[in-house]
Design a protein around this motif. Sequence first.
Motif, PDB file in Angstrom:
ATOM      1  N   GLU A  50       0.836  -1.214   0.000  1.00 33.88           N
ATOM      2  CA  GLU A  50       0.000   0.000   0.000  1.00 33.88           C
ATOM      3  C   GLU A  50       0.869   1.262   0.000  1.00 33.88           C
ATOM      4  O   GLU A  50       0.604   2.215  -0.713  1.00 33.88           O
ATOM      5  CB  GLU A  50      -0.840   0.001   1.279  1.00 33.88           C
ATOM      6  CG  GLU A  50      -2.330   0.088   1.043  1.00 33.88           C
ATOM      7  CD  GLU A  50      -3.057   0.130   2.374  1.00 33.88           C
ATOM      8  OE1 GLU A  50      -3.630   1.172   2.665  1.00 33.88           O
ATOM      9  OE2 GLU A  50      -2.991  -0.871   3.115  1.00 33.88           O
ATOM     10  N   GLU A  51       1.928   1.204   0.810  1.00 33.61           N
ATOM     11  CA  GLU A  51       2.831   2.350   0.937  1.00 33.61           C
ATOM     12  C   GLU A  51       3.497   2.649  -0.403  1.00 33.61           C
ATOM     13  O   GLU A  51       3.580   3.797  -0.820  1.00 33.61           O
ATOM     14  CB  GLU A  51       3.874   2.027   2.012  1.00 33.61           C
ATOM     15  CG  GLU A  51       4.683   3.212   2.495  1.00 33.61           C
ATOM     16  CD  GLU A  51       6.028   3.320   1.817  1.00 33.61           C
ATOM     17  OE1 GLU A  51       6.643   4.382   1.894  1.00 33.61           O
ATOM     18  OE2 GLU A  51       6.468   2.347   1.172  1.00 33.61           O
ATOM     19  N   ARG A  52       3.933   1.583  -1.084  1.00 34.09           N
ATOM     20  CA  ARG A  52       4.581   1.768  -2.399  1.00 34.09           C
ATOM     21  C   ARG A  52       3.600   2.340  -3.399  1.00 34.09           C
ATOM     22  O   ARG A  52       3.935   3.216  -4.190  1.00 34.09           O
ATOM     23  CB  ARG A  52       5.110   0.427  -2.918  1.00 34.09           C
ATOM     24  CG  ARG A  52       6.550   0.158  -2.548  1.00 34.09           C
ATOM     25  CD  ARG A  52       7.155  -0.924  -3.441  1.00 34.09           C
ATOM     26  NE  ARG A  52       6.296  -2.100  -3.568  1.00 34.09           N
ATOM     27  CZ  ARG A  52       6.283  -3.101  -2.692  1.00 34.09           C
ATOM     28  NH1 ARG A  52       7.066  -3.059  -1.642  1.00 34.09           N
ATOM     29  NH2 ARG A  52       5.490  -4.135  -2.870  1.00 34.09           N
ATOM     30  N   GLU A  65       3.239   5.976  -2.745  1.00 33.06           N
ATOM     31  CA  GLU A  65       4.416   6.704  -3.241  1.00 33.06           C
ATOM     32  C   GLU A  65       4.322   6.883  -4.745  1.00 33.06           C
ATOM     33  O   GLU A  65       4.644   7.935  -5.289  1.00 33.06           O
ATOM     34  CB  GLU A  65       5.692   5.936  -2.904  1.00 33.06           C
ATOM     35  CG  GLU A  65       6.161   6.171  -1.490  1.00 33.06           C
ATOM     36  CD  GLU A  65       7.356   5.309  -1.131  1.00 33.06           C
ATOM     37  OE1 GLU A  65       7.696   4.373  -1.888  1.00 33.06           O
ATOM     38  OE2 GLU A  65       7.944   5.588  -0.071  1.00 33.06           O
ATOM     39  N   ASN A  66       3.857   5.822  -5.398  1.00 35.18           N
ATOM     40  CA  ASN A  66       3.692   5.856  -6.840  1.00 35.18           C
ATOM     41  C   ASN A  66       2.664   6.923  -7.238  1.00 35.18           C
ATOM     42  O   ASN A  66       2.894   7.722  -8.144  1.00 35.18           O
ATOM     43  CB  ASN A  66       3.250   4.461  -7.308  1.00 35.18           C
ATOM     44  CG  ASN A  66       3.192   4.351  -8.812  1.00 35.18           C
ATOM     45  OD1 ASN A  66       4.016   4.952  -9.494  1.00 35.18           O
ATOM     46  ND2 ASN A  66       2.230   3.614  -9.314  1.00 35.18           N
ATOM     47  N   LEU A 125       3.324  10.285  -9.310  1.00 35.31           N
ATOM     48  CA  LEU A 125       2.539  10.395 -10.549  1.00 35.31           C
ATOM     49  C   LEU A 125       1.754  11.701 -10.590  1.00 35.31           C
ATOM     50  O   LEU A 125       1.627  12.337 -11.628  1.00 35.31           O
ATOM     51  CB  LEU A 125       1.559   9.229 -10.639  1.00 35.31           C
ATOM     52  CG  LEU A 125       1.814   8.183 -11.721  1.00 35.31           C
ATOM     53  CD1 LEU A 125       0.719   7.152 -11.692  1.00 35.31           C
ATOM     54  CD2 LEU A 125       1.945   8.799 -13.096  1.00 35.31           C
ATOM     55  N   LEU A 126       1.228  12.084  -9.437  1.00 42.10           N
ATOM     56  CA  LEU A 126       0.480  13.343  -9.358  1.00 42.10           C
ATOM     57  C   LEU A 126       1.393  14.522  -9.673  1.00 42.10           C
ATOM     58  O   LEU A 126       1.025  15.441 -10.397  1.00 42.10           O
ATOM     59  CB  LEU A 126      -0.072  13.532  -7.953  1.00 42.10           C
ATOM     60  CG  LEU A 126      -1.492  13.086  -7.694  1.00 42.10           C
ATOM     61  CD1 LEU A 126      -1.877  13.371  -6.262  1.00 42.10           C
ATOM     62  CD2 LEU A 126      -2.469  13.779  -8.638  1.00 42.10           C
ATOM     63  N   VAL A 128      10.618   4.078  -7.268  1.00 39.97           N
ATOM     64  CA  VAL A 128       9.364   3.325  -7.125  1.00 39.97           C
ATOM     65  C   VAL A 128       8.517   3.476  -8.377  1.00 39.97           C
ATOM     66  O   VAL A 128       7.993   2.499  -8.918  1.00 39.97           O
ATOM     67  CB  VAL A 128       8.570   3.803  -5.882  1.00 39.97           C
ATOM     68  CG1 VAL A 128       7.174   3.211  -5.861  1.00 39.97           C
ATOM     69  CG2 VAL A 128       9.310   3.440  -4.604  1.00 39.97           C
ATOM     70  N   LEU A 129       8.434   4.708  -8.868  1.00 38.32           N
ATOM     71  CA  LEU A 129       7.637   4.977 -10.077  1.00 38.32           C
ATOM     72  C   LEU A 129       8.150   4.148 -11.250  1.00 38.32           C
ATOM     73  O   LEU A 129       7.375   3.534 -11.981  1.00 38.32           O
ATOM     74  CB  LEU A 129       7.683   6.473 -10.414  1.00 38.32           C
ATOM     75  CG  LEU A 129       6.984   6.878 -11.712  1.00 38.32           C
ATOM     76  CD1 LEU A 129       5.482   6.886 -11.518  1.00 38.32           C
ATOM     77  CD2 LEU A 129       7.441   8.242 -12.192  1.00 38.32           C
ATOM     78  N   GLU A 130       9.482   4.139 -11.385  1.00 39.04           N
ATOM     79  CA  GLU A 130      10.079   3.395 -12.492  1.00 39.04           C
ATOM     80  C   GLU A 130       9.768   1.894 -12.361  1.00 39.04           C
ATOM     81  O   GLU A 130       9.348   1.251 -13.325  1.00 39.04           O
ATOM     82  CB  GLU A 130      11.587   3.631 -12.492  1.00 39.04           C
ATOM     83  CG  GLU A 130      12.221   3.281 -13.822  1.00 39.04           C
ATOM     84  CD  GLU A 130      13.720   3.116 -13.709  1.00 39.04           C
ATOM     85  OE1 GLU A 130      14.280   3.463 -12.657  1.00 39.04           O
ATOM     86  OE2 GLU A 130      14.305   2.611 -14.668  1.00 39.04           O
TER      87      GLU A 130
END
Lengths: 96, 308
Positions: free
Chosen positions: A34-36, A39-40, A44-45, A74-76
């Motif tokens: 959930e935390e990841r 963060e994503n 992203l926002l 994390v996004l990557e």
Amino acid sequence: MLEIVKRVFEIIKNFFSVMDRAHRSRVTELTAYEERELENIFVLLLLGSLAGIPSPPAFIAVELFPYMEHELKVLEARSKEASDALSELAGLLDMD
Amino acid sequence: MKTIFFTGKGGVGKSTIASAVAWQLAGSGKKVLAVSFDPAHNLGDIFGVQLSDRKKRFEDTLYLEEVDLNKASERYIRENIALLEDVYSYLKPFNMERYFQVLKYSPGIEEYASLTAMEELIRGEKEFDYLIFDTPPTGLTLRILALPYVTLSWIERLKRIRSSILEKRYTIHNINGHFSEKGVKLAYNEDEDMVMKKLKSIEERFIELQKFLKSENNSIVVVFNPDFLSLRESERLIDSLDELGMPIRAAIDNKYEESLSELAEEIEGKLLGGKGKNHEIELLRVSKQGRTGEATYELDENLASIFL
């Protein structure tokens, strides 16, 4: 003799410590997921314009960037797994 | 210190009126700094002097300045590149400067640079009695004045997400005894998380700025001409400023002519009378000036009195 007792004690201690860690991380796995995800979403926002969603004023992203190395990773990682999100979730929830 | 923003459609005479008010206020013994934010500056042309982005003394108590928005955006971006390079040191070999130069053209950067320049003036030039801002045409001015509001609503949302991230990290930390991923220790505390700290500092800055812009010490003046094109835009401008809660103090009907008095009255009535909510806006008329050039700021009408 004392040496052997010490080793056995050490092994038992180690075993319990590994068990403990395994149980603890099992419990936190879902929270960590959930935390990841959050963060994503957060990154992203901020970079919304890249993905075509409304984004905050560009300067907020510019000012936060220096502190977001982890979130960008994390996004990557998430974007690589994005096509397989369902199976990841199924694995996490122990569904076969 | 008080600030006055002169807004209106392009070409209605914002700079002329702003200069006239600055001149009259300075004449009554007040220390005044007139600053032009219009990318097509003409404050210097009106007073017949060469101006730059450093304030210049024109008369005893009158100072003038033209803000270079391009330079302001560049400075802002350069500062952030330096910070980025400090943190992401592995990016140094790539020429970040060139990459970030593109940011200059990114939407919103010009507004932000303008607002930051205004904020610096409001914070730094406290010795002046009046700061007079000659603003760019309507669209850009509205975006600049709306920026604190837009930013604050985004910051609130981002803060909410960030605090649930930190909450989750804290939970994991409590159970596992640590919170780290691949050897990187991540903050789980609001006071240690740099992202949260930065969000809070931006928020604080903008709340303060927003408070000042809406306060008694700030005035917005809408300049218009007695014609329908100018009326339509001024109506939209007043509506938008109202929505943002900005204190509109006066509407100035510039280039007024006796021969057009009927039309002028109709337009003034439509702009200020019809809605009921605009009753607190003072209406002033400034007749069309025959002269042009250096003397335009020396108007016959007394405009300064409402700001004293």
